[in-house]
Design a protein around this motif. Structure first.
Motif, PDB file in Angstrom:
ATOM      1  N   ARG A 188      -5.634  20.907 -19.630  1.00 51.20           N
ATOM      2  CA  ARG A 188      -6.428  19.746 -19.315  1.00 51.20           C
ATOM      3  C   ARG A 188      -7.701  20.070 -18.851  1.00 51.20           C
ATOM      4  O   ARG A 188      -8.845  19.733 -19.038  1.00 51.20           O
ATOM      5  CB  ARG A 188      -5.586  18.583 -18.776  1.00 51.20           C
ATOM      6  N   LEU A 189      -7.554  20.918 -17.722  1.00 51.32           N
ATOM      7  CA  LEU A 189      -8.902  21.268 -16.916  1.00 51.32           C
ATOM      8  C   LEU A 189      -9.730  21.804 -17.919  1.00 51.32           C
ATOM      9  O   LEU A 189     -11.100  21.914 -17.849  1.00 51.32           O
ATOM     10  CB  LEU A 189      -8.276  22.088 -15.936  1.00 51.32           C
ATOM     11  N   ASP A 190      -9.407  22.720 -18.833  1.00 48.33           N
ATOM     12  CA  ASP A 190     -10.125  23.395 -19.751  1.00 48.33           C
ATOM     13  C   ASP A 190     -10.886  22.476 -20.714  1.00 48.33           C
ATOM     14  O   ASP A 190     -12.061  22.532 -20.968  1.00 48.33           O
ATOM     15  CB  ASP A 190      -9.585  24.252 -20.568  1.00 48.33           C
ATOM     16  N   ASP A 191     -10.257  21.310 -21.167  1.00 48.67           N
ATOM     17  CA  ASP A 191     -10.662  20.330 -21.919  1.00 48.67           C
ATOM     18  C   ASP A 191     -11.747  19.449 -21.288  1.00 48.67           C
ATOM     19  O   ASP A 191     -12.818  19.285 -21.735  1.00 48.67           O
ATOM     20  CB  ASP A 191      -9.637  19.470 -22.402  1.00 48.67           C
ATOM     21  N   VAL A 192     -11.377  19.291 -19.818  1.00 49.59           N
ATOM     22  CA  VAL A 192     -12.600  18.609 -19.331  1.00 49.59           C
ATOM     23  C   VAL A 192     -13.750  19.420 -19.125  1.00 49.59           C
ATOM     24  O   VAL A 192     -14.959  18.800 -19.111  1.00 49.59           O
ATOM     25  CB  VAL A 192     -12.159  18.109 -17.818  1.00 49.59           C
ATOM     26  N   ARG A 193     -13.899  20.567 -18.656  1.00 50.96           N
ATOM     27  CA  ARG A 193     -14.738  21.674 -18.712  1.00 50.96           C
ATOM     28  C   ARG A 193     -15.554  21.563 -20.123  1.00 50.96           C
ATOM     29  O   ARG A 193     -16.858  21.601 -20.053  1.00 50.96           O
ATOM     30  CB  ARG A 193     -14.359  23.045 -18.204  1.00 50.96           C
ATOM     31  N   ASP A 194     -14.721  21.575 -21.146  1.00 48.35           N
ATOM     32  CA  ASP A 194     -15.435  21.606 -22.371  1.00 48.35           C
ATOM     33  C   ASP A 194     -16.282  20.479 -22.713  1.00 48.35           C
ATOM     34  O   ASP A 194     -17.141  20.393 -23.034  1.00 48.35           O
ATOM     35  CB  ASP A 194     -14.533  22.022 -23.472  1.00 48.35           C
ATOM     36  N   ASP A 195     -15.454  19.234 -22.364  1.00 47.60           N
ATOM     37  CA  ASP A 195     -16.421  18.016 -22.342  1.00 47.60           C
ATOM     38  C   ASP A 195     -17.611  17.990 -21.585  1.00 47.60           C
ATOM     39  O   ASP A 195     -18.757  17.455 -21.860  1.00 47.60           O
ATOM     40  CB  ASP A 195     -15.467  16.742 -22.058  1.00 47.60           C
ATOM     41  N   ILE A 196     -17.352  18.444 -20.361  1.00 43.67           N
ATOM     42  CA  ILE A 196     -18.685  18.555 -19.394  1.00 43.67           C
ATOM     43  C   ILE A 196     -19.703  19.251 -19.914  1.00 43.67           C
ATOM     44  O   ILE A 196     -21.002  19.028 -19.997  1.00 43.67           O
ATOM     45  CB  ILE A 196     -18.431  18.936 -18.100  1.00 43.67           C
ATOM     46  N   ASP A 197     -19.307  20.574 -20.349  1.00 41.59           N
ATOM     47  CA  ASP A 197     -20.228  21.439 -21.032  1.00 41.59           C
ATOM     48  C   ASP A 197     -21.179  20.662 -22.332  1.00 41.59           C
ATOM     49  O   ASP A 197     -22.247  20.797 -22.828  1.00 41.59           O
ATOM     50  CB  ASP A 197     -19.815  22.458 -21.632  1.00 41.59           C
ATOM     51  N   SER A 198     -20.250  19.954 -23.082  1.00 42.66           N
ATOM     52  CA  SER A 198     -20.599  19.199 -24.467  1.00 42.66           C
ATOM     53  C   SER A 198     -21.849  18.162 -23.788  1.00 42.66           C
ATOM     54  O   SER A 198     -22.860  17.957 -24.467  1.00 42.66           O
ATOM     55  CB  SER A 198     -19.553  18.494 -24.806  1.00 42.66           C
ATOM     56  N   VAL A 199     -21.373  17.457 -22.722  1.00 45.32           N
ATOM     57  CA  VAL A 199     -22.460  16.310 -22.359  1.00 45.32           C
ATOM     58  C   VAL A 199     -23.595  17.038 -21.895  1.00 45.32           C
ATOM     59  O   VAL A 199     -24.808  16.633 -21.976  1.00 45.32           O
ATOM     60  CB  VAL A 199     -21.620  15.690 -21.352  1.00 45.32           C
ATOM     61  N   ARG A 200     -23.711  18.087 -21.154  1.00 42.50           N
ATOM     62  CA  ARG A 200     -24.789  19.060 -20.617  1.00 42.50           C
ATOM     63  C   ARG A 200     -25.525  19.421 -21.533  1.00 42.50           C
ATOM     64  O   ARG A 200     -26.838  19.254 -21.681  1.00 42.50           O
ATOM     65  CB  ARG A 200     -24.384  20.200 -19.669  1.00 42.50           C
ATOM     66  N   GLU A 201     -25.120  19.795 -22.713  1.00 42.60           N
ATOM     67  CA  GLU A 201     -25.848  20.330 -23.983  1.00 42.60           C
ATOM     68  C   GLU A 201     -26.845  19.057 -24.581  1.00 42.60           C
ATOM     69  O   GLU A 201     -27.758  19.086 -25.011  1.00 42.60           O
ATOM     70  CB  GLU A 201     -24.816  21.145 -25.039  1.00 42.60           C
ATOM     71  N   SER A 202     -25.717  17.930 -24.504  1.00 36.51           N
ATOM     72  CA  SER A 202     -26.470  16.651 -25.153  1.00 36.51           C
ATOM     73  C   SER A 202     -27.577  16.203 -24.344  1.00 36.51           C
ATOM     74  O   SER A 202     -28.600  15.852 -25.073  1.00 36.51           O
ATOM     75  CB  SER A 202     -25.466  15.517 -25.478  1.00 36.51           C
TER      76      SER A 202
END
Length: 109
Positions: free
Chosen positions: A67-81
């Motif tokens: 779950r923590l990895d998923d949240v980190r991936d989501d945060i990275d995606s938002v940063r890229e956006s």
């Protein structure tokens, strides 16, 4: 009561007493074996329970890490956006400056 009845009662009591005295060591041995068996079963149960708790803890830790990895991936995606939107804004502002029209926001940023 006749003397033969008294003798029979005394004999029966002495036989019963002797049987009880003879049975005490055997009874103590059985109780000791039972206590040892129960203690051994308790140790086995304790070990199995601790192993099961360790397994559950490991599974929970793995789920938490996923779950923590998923949240980190989501945060990275938002940063890229956000970075993409900022790049687009900068390009759009530059287009307005090139054509010489002020940006509708008026601040140029």
């Amino acid at each position: 009561m006749g003397p033969d009845v008294i003798i029979a009662v005394i004999t029966a009591a002495s036989v019963l007493g002797a049987a009880v005295v003879a049975a005490i060591p055997a009874l103590l041995a059985v109780l000791k074996r039972t206590r040892t068996a129960v203690e051994d079963q308790g140790e086995e149960t304790r070990a199995v329970t601790l192993d099961a708790l360790d397994a559950v803890g490991s599974r929970l830790q793995a789920r938490f890490d996923a779950r923590l990895d998923d949240v980190r991936d989501d945060i990275d995606s938002v940063r890229e956006s956000v970075a993409h939107v900022r790049e687009w804004q900068a390009g759009h502002d530059a287009e307005h400056m090139i054509i010489g029209q002020p940006h509708p926001r008026g601040d140029g940023s």
